[in-house]
Design a protein around this motif. Structure first.
Motif, PDB file in Angstrom:
ATOM      1  N   HIS A 120       0.826  -1.205   0.000  1.00  0.00           N
ATOM      2  CA  HIS A 120       0.000   0.000   0.000  1.00  0.00           C
ATOM      3  C   HIS A 120       0.857   1.251   0.000  1.00  0.00           C
ATOM      4  N   HIS A 157       0.830   5.123   1.692  1.00  0.00           N
ATOM      5  CA  HIS A 157       0.225   6.079   2.616  1.00  0.00           C
ATOM      6  C   HIS A 157       0.358   7.454   1.977  1.00  0.00           C
ATOM      7  N   HIS A 167       4.590   0.952   1.428  1.00  0.00           N
ATOM      8  CA  HIS A 167       5.023  -0.137   2.302  1.00  0.00           C
ATOM      9  C   HIS A 167       4.889  -1.480   1.597  1.00  0.00           C
TER      10      HIS A 167
HETATM   11 ZN   LIG Z   1       1.842   1.003   5.985  1.00  0.00          ZN
END
Ligand SMILES: [Zn+2]
Length: 192
Positions: free
Chosen positions: A122, A124, A170
């Motif tokens: 993902h 952020h 990440h």
């Molecule tokens: Zn994360």
């Protein structure tokens, strides 16, 4: 020019709630922050836990604070196989019918029925970042690694937006190894 972002590697870790900390470390124990992470307010703790599955155990797993409302353990698929656990690929917080395991701390043990997942890769992003990219929370994107040893395009990357985030992607250790990502790796959203 589309902006790039840092790719951070999340090693296996656990998020604990108060009940889990009480059982593993002793009643009303307070976890000790050791190192701040890129996401505001998130930190690695001094304390560690062991994870036990049906086949084996993994010792000294990091705990990430602060405490949450629920226990969530994030491992790589390689870890899950080693443990002998079928861990589903999930977004953080989506723990329904996820895998169980046993957690061991210095003061006790805790069996969790679910909470063990392989986290979906993902990004952020803040609200401003989202505007720059022209993306909304929850959209799925492709990311090309910029300066890794084995450049890869990652699909199925969840774009997550919150004012509490700081821009970073990440991935887990399996993904980092596949792409040869080290500390200064960066990524860029691409259209395919
Ligand atoms: Zn994360």
């Amino acid at each position: 020019m589309e902006k790039s972002f840092v790719i951070e590697v999340s090693a296996r870790h656990a998020h604990l709630n108060k009940e889990a900390v009480d059982v593993l470390f002793g009643k009303n124990y307070a976890l000790t922050p050791k190192k701040q992470l890129s996401q505001p307010g998130q930190y690695v703790c001094e304390e560690r836990v062991d994870i036990i599955g049906s086949k084996s155990k993994i010792e000294n797993v990091s705990i990430i604070g602060p405490q949450r409302e629920y226990v969530q353990v994030e491992v790589s698929q390689t870890d899950a196989r080693k443990l002998g656990v079928r861990a589903p690929l999930r977004e953080s917080g989506d723990l329904k019918l996820s895998a169980g395991c046993r957690l061991v701390g210095p003061e006790g043990e805790l069996e969790i029925e679910n909470g063990l997942i392989v986290a979906k890769r993902h990004i952020h992003a803040t609200v401003e970042d989202a505007k720059d990219f022209g993306l909304k929370d929850g959209e799925i994107v492709w990311v090309l690694t910029q300066n890794s040893e084995r450049r890869l395009i990652f699909g199925d990357v969840v774009f997550r937006v919150s004012p509490n985030f700081s821009l970073a992607m990440h991935i887990d250790t399996d993904e980092a190894n596949a792409a040869g990502c080290w500390q200064d790796s960066r990524g860029k959203i691409v259209k395919i």
